[in-house]
Design an enzyme around this catalytic site. Sequence first.
Site, PDB file in Angstrom:
ATOM      1  N   LYS A   1      -8.783   5.257  42.656  1.00 24.11           N
ATOM      2  CA  LYS A   1      -8.872   6.414  43.533  1.00 24.11           C
ATOM      3  C   LYS A   1      -7.534   7.146  43.529  1.00 24.11           C
ATOM      4  O   LYS A   1      -6.473   6.538  43.746  1.00 24.11           O
ATOM      5  CB  LYS A   1      -9.218   5.974  44.958  1.00 24.11           C
TER       6      LYS A   1
ATOM      7  N   LYS B   1     -26.423   8.418  42.869  1.00 24.28           N
ATOM      8  CA  LYS B   1     -26.244   7.721  44.143  1.00 24.28           C
ATOM      9  C   LYS B   1     -27.467   7.971  45.006  1.00 24.28           C
ATOM     10  O   LYS B   1     -27.898   9.117  45.177  1.00 24.28           O
ATOM     11  CB  LYS B   1     -24.994   8.220  44.871  1.00 24.28           C
TER      12      LYS B   1
END
Length: 297
Positions: free
Chosen positions: A150, A246
């Site tokens: 990230k 997702k």
Amino acid sequence: MSLSVTARAVNYPLKAPFRISRGVKTAAEVVVVEVRLDGHVGRGESVPYGRYDETVAGVVAQLQPALEMLEREGDESAALALLYPGAARNALDCALWDLRAKQTRISVAETIGLPLPPALVTAVTVSLDTPEAMAAAALAVADAPLIKIKLGAEDPAARLRAVAAAAPRSRFIVDPNEGWSFETLHGLRSLLADLPIALVEQPLPADADQALEGYDPPYVICADESVHVGGDLAALLGRYQAVNLKLDKTGGLSEAVLMLEQARALGFQLMTGCMVASSLAIAPALHLAGGCQFADL
């Protein structure tokens, strides 16, 4: 036949903070739907996501008309049609899939024709932090074959180098969560080309990804926030080479299975991902993982 449906909020504290470019989470805040019929219980879980203006209370409220219709009329399609693709629809859709499998004793995998993978390499996430803290986190999972990093706009190169040095045998998914400009992405081109990068995921804001049109990087760029349902896929051609499926974006397994086939037909590589959730939300996503090149579950 007695059908009842409930939706409730559940909070699971995390062992460690989960930090990305948009903020930090200290708990998995989810909505659980349970559909009860003739002694069987179908369960589904979703994650309301602030990026899409969703809240836990808002999703529970959004579900109520659909749950009341389902209890009153027993019409699954009509109840789902009241919900737009997102967290509310995902929780109900997955609960209904679970219920049908228990009623019929026919597995979800058999119904959709995507067998569960016997083994799965899934990314392990190193949250956004200082380069030193990220290196320490990467060192702790250095045996993982796939690490998601990230990143934000602040000195991503230092953080990339720190993680790569700490985990020299891993491949990486780089995920700025829409936190970069095109200039930042292009400025990192040489460094990213030198590292074992599996994917660069959603580097630019979804409303600015036209800058990727015709860009030919030496790595694969994967759409996340830029893609929700199958109808979004065609517009991504020429900008992205992969898409992240997702369930909280597609609104459940039903749309995700259709979308997987559409994405394949258009030549996209595929990843199945998740929000910060419990195993109840991850279980249905495993049905997509066998059809994807990458998993982040």
